[in-house]
Design a protein around this motif. Structure first.
Motif, short mmCIF file in Angstrom:
data_model
loop_
_atom_site.label_atom_id
_atom_site.label_comp_id
_atom_site.label_asym_id
_atom_site.label_seq_id
_atom_site.Cartn_x
_atom_site.Cartn_y
_atom_site.Cartn_z
N LEU A 16 5.84 30.60 30.55
CA LEU A 16 5.42 29.55 31.47
C LEU A 16 5.10 30.11 32.85
CD1 LEU A 16 8.05 26.83 30.49
CD2 LEU A 16 5.57 26.58 30.28
N LEU A 17 5.92 31.06 33.31
CA LEU A 17 5.69 31.65 34.63
C LEU A 17 4.45 32.53 34.65
CD1 LEU A 17 9.35 32.46 35.69
CD2 LEU A 17 7.92 30.55 36.41
N ARG A 18 4.16 33.20 33.53
CA ARG A 18 2.91 33.97 33.46
C ARG A 18 1.71 33.04 33.59
NH1 ARG A 18 5.74 37.15 29.55
NH2 ARG A 18 4.96 35.84 27.86
N MET A 19 1.78 31.89 32.95
CA MET A 19 0.68 30.92 33.07
C MET A 19 0.60 30.36 34.49
SD MET A 19 0.64 28.86 29.41
CE MET A 19 2.40 28.48 29.35
N ALA A 20 1.77 30.16 35.12
CA ALA A 20 1.79 29.64 36.48
C ALA A 20 1.14 30.60 37.46
CB ALA A 20 3.22 29.34 36.92
N GLU A 21 1.28 31.89 37.21
CA GLU A 21 0.76 32.91 38.12
C GLU A 21 -0.66 33.35 37.76
OE1 GLU A 21 3.72 35.94 37.95
OE2 GLU A 21 5.31 34.60 38.66
N ASP A 22 -1.25 32.75 36.73
CA ASP A 22 -2.62 33.07 36.34
C ASP A 22 -3.57 32.52 37.41
OD1 ASP A 22 -5.18 33.20 35.22
OD2 ASP A 22 -4.42 32.86 33.19
N PRO A 23 -4.40 33.36 38.02
CA PRO A 23 -5.29 32.88 39.09
C PRO A 23 -6.34 31.89 38.62
CG PRO A 23 -5.80 35.16 38.48
CD PRO A 23 -4.51 34.82 37.80
N ALA A 35 7.44 24.14 37.20
CA ALA A 35 8.39 23.03 37.08
C ALA A 35 9.12 23.08 35.74
CB ALA A 35 7.65 21.70 37.22
N LYS A 36 8.37 23.27 34.67
CA LYS A 36 9.00 23.31 33.35
C LYS A 36 9.93 24.51 33.23
CE LYS A 36 9.74 21.78 29.27
NZ LYS A 36 10.51 20.53 29.09
N ALA A 37 9.53 25.64 33.78
CA ALA A 37 10.39 26.83 33.74
C ALA A 37 11.69 26.59 34.49
CB ALA A 37 9.64 28.03 34.33
N ALA A 38 11.60 25.97 35.68
CA ALA A 38 12.79 25.69 36.47
C ALA A 38 13.72 24.73 35.72
CB ALA A 38 12.39 25.08 37.82
N GLU A 39 13.15 23.74 35.07
CA GLU A 39 13.96 22.79 34.32
C GLU A 39 14.70 23.48 33.18
OE1 GLU A 39 13.50 18.65 31.75
OE2 GLU A 39 11.76 19.53 32.75
N GLY A 255 6.94 21.04 50.69
CA GLY A 255 8.11 21.43 49.91
C GLY A 255 8.73 20.26 49.18
N ARG A 256 8.71 19.08 49.81
CA ARG A 256 9.24 17.89 49.15
C ARG A 256 8.36 17.46 47.99
NH1 ARG A 256 14.36 16.59 49.76
NH2 ARG A 256 13.79 14.58 48.85
N GLN A 257 7.09 17.79 48.06
CA GLN A 257 6.15 17.38 47.02
C GLN A 257 6.00 18.40 45.90
OE1 GLN A 257 2.65 16.77 49.36
NE2 GLN A 257 3.41 14.88 50.31
N ALA A 258 6.48 19.63 46.12
CA ALA A 258 6.29 20.70 45.13
C ALA A 258 6.95 20.32 43.81
CB ALA A 258 6.87 22.01 45.65
N GLU A 259 6.26 20.61 42.72
CA GLU A 259 6.81 20.34 41.39
C GLU A 259 7.90 21.35 41.07
OE1 GLU A 259 6.32 18.03 39.28
OE2 GLU A 259 4.57 16.97 40.05
N LEU A 260 9.13 20.84 40.83
CA LEU A 260 10.26 21.72 40.53
C LEU A 260 10.85 21.47 39.16
CD1 LEU A 260 12.16 21.60 43.93
CD2 LEU A 260 10.51 23.30 43.14
N GLY A 261 10.51 20.34 38.53
CA GLY A 261 11.05 20.05 37.22
C GLY A 261 12.52 19.72 37.23
N LEU A 262 13.06 19.26 38.36
CA LEU A 262 14.48 18.97 38.46
C LEU A 262 14.73 17.47 38.61
CD1 LEU A 262 15.59 21.83 40.85
CD2 LEU A 262 15.79 21.74 38.37
N GLU A 263 13.75 16.66 38.23
CA GLU A 263 13.88 15.21 38.31
C GLU A 263 14.27 14.79 39.72
OE1 GLU A 263 16.58 13.93 35.33
OE2 GLU A 263 15.44 14.81 33.70
#
Length: 278
Positions: A16-23, A35-39, A255-263
């Protein structure tokens, strides 16, 4: 969780993180992958804590991790502050080496549980990437806006861009850390509610959550104790003097809007610490 299941989870997180860092992916897609990785990492840590508690095993070991932070652009101190705040939200303590005003690398020394450090090792690069991308975009937009107001010199515009960038990064880290703490606080609220309802530790799913919450609380105390053993005479760094109210406010909101996957949505109902006039 068996070792095979744990390895499967770790590989999924890395994918998931490799996909997140794909330009080639959009900003929204990158945030969704992170977000999914963090969750997954957070759920894994909680599941491991509750399993150890139920089996009567020793809690997660305390360890140490060195994390390199870039000083590019002269923003190293701001990056250190942001990442240290995020690490603290995961229950870790941090010290920093080489945190001067130069454009050189510096090192954050993190002390925490093995599971917390593992999560940070994988998540911090992606969170940093999103933070830097937002800071770069917003600081450029800010400079473009103020250029229209009056004839700033090139030097004045560059100084303002740097002030805005640093304030944005510091506030972004603060906001992300707040949301992580809110997630952990909800676990404590669940445990308190379960206790008032007469649910005992280990009795089903709610009891497991309560057992995990108690273990996580103990982890914080053990981390603090180990940190002070390793750094008994830690010298505090002076905070940066440069500040941009506009950059700080923009960074906090992003920062408040960033997707974190922590509900932890922006409208979670908890009061933010961004004071009026910041």
């Amino acid at each position: 969780m068996t070792e095979a299941a744990r390895q499967k989870m770790v590989e999924r997180v890395r994918g998931l993180l490799r996909m997140a860092e794909d330009p080639s992916v959009t900003d929204a897609e990158s945030q969704a992958f992170t977000a999914k990785a963090a969750e997954l990492m957070t759920r894994h840590a909680i599941a491991e804590a509750e399993a150890r508690a139920e089996r009567g095993e020793e809690p997660d070991a305390i360890s140490r991790m060195d994390y390199t932070v870039a000083g590019v652009g002269g923003h190293g101190k701001a990056r250190v502050k942001a990442l240290a705040d995020i690490a603290a939200a995961y229950g870790c303590q941090s010290a920093v080496r080489g945190n001067n005003s130069e454009n050189t690398e510096r090192t954050i020394i993190l002390v925490g549980t093995v599971s917390a450090l593992e999560a940070l090792r994988m998540l911090m690069p992606s969170i940093s990437m999103q933070m830097e991308a937002s800071a770069k975009f917003m600081s450029s937009a800010h400079v473009s806006d103020i250029r229209e107001l009056r004839n700033y010199t090139r030097s004045e515009l560059e100084t303002e861009r740097k002030r805005y960038y640093r304030s944005f990064v510091r506030a972004y880290g603060q906001a992300v850390a707040e949301r992580i703490r809110e997630f952990r606080a909800r676990l404590q609220e669940m445990a308190t509610h379960d206790g008032e309802s007469g649910v005992t530790e280990g009795s089903g799913q709610n009891g497991s959550v309560r057992g995990a919450e108690l273990v996580l609380r103990d982890d914080v105390n053990r981390v603090n104790e180990e940190f002070h053993k390793q750094f008994p005479q830690l010298r505090k760094h002076r905070p940066e003097r440069t500040h941009s109210a506009a950059g700080y406010r923009a960074g906090y909101r992003r920062g408040r809007q960033a997707e974190l996957g922590l509900e932890t949505p922006v409208t979670s109902g908890r009061a933010s610490t961004l004071a009026e006039g910041e």
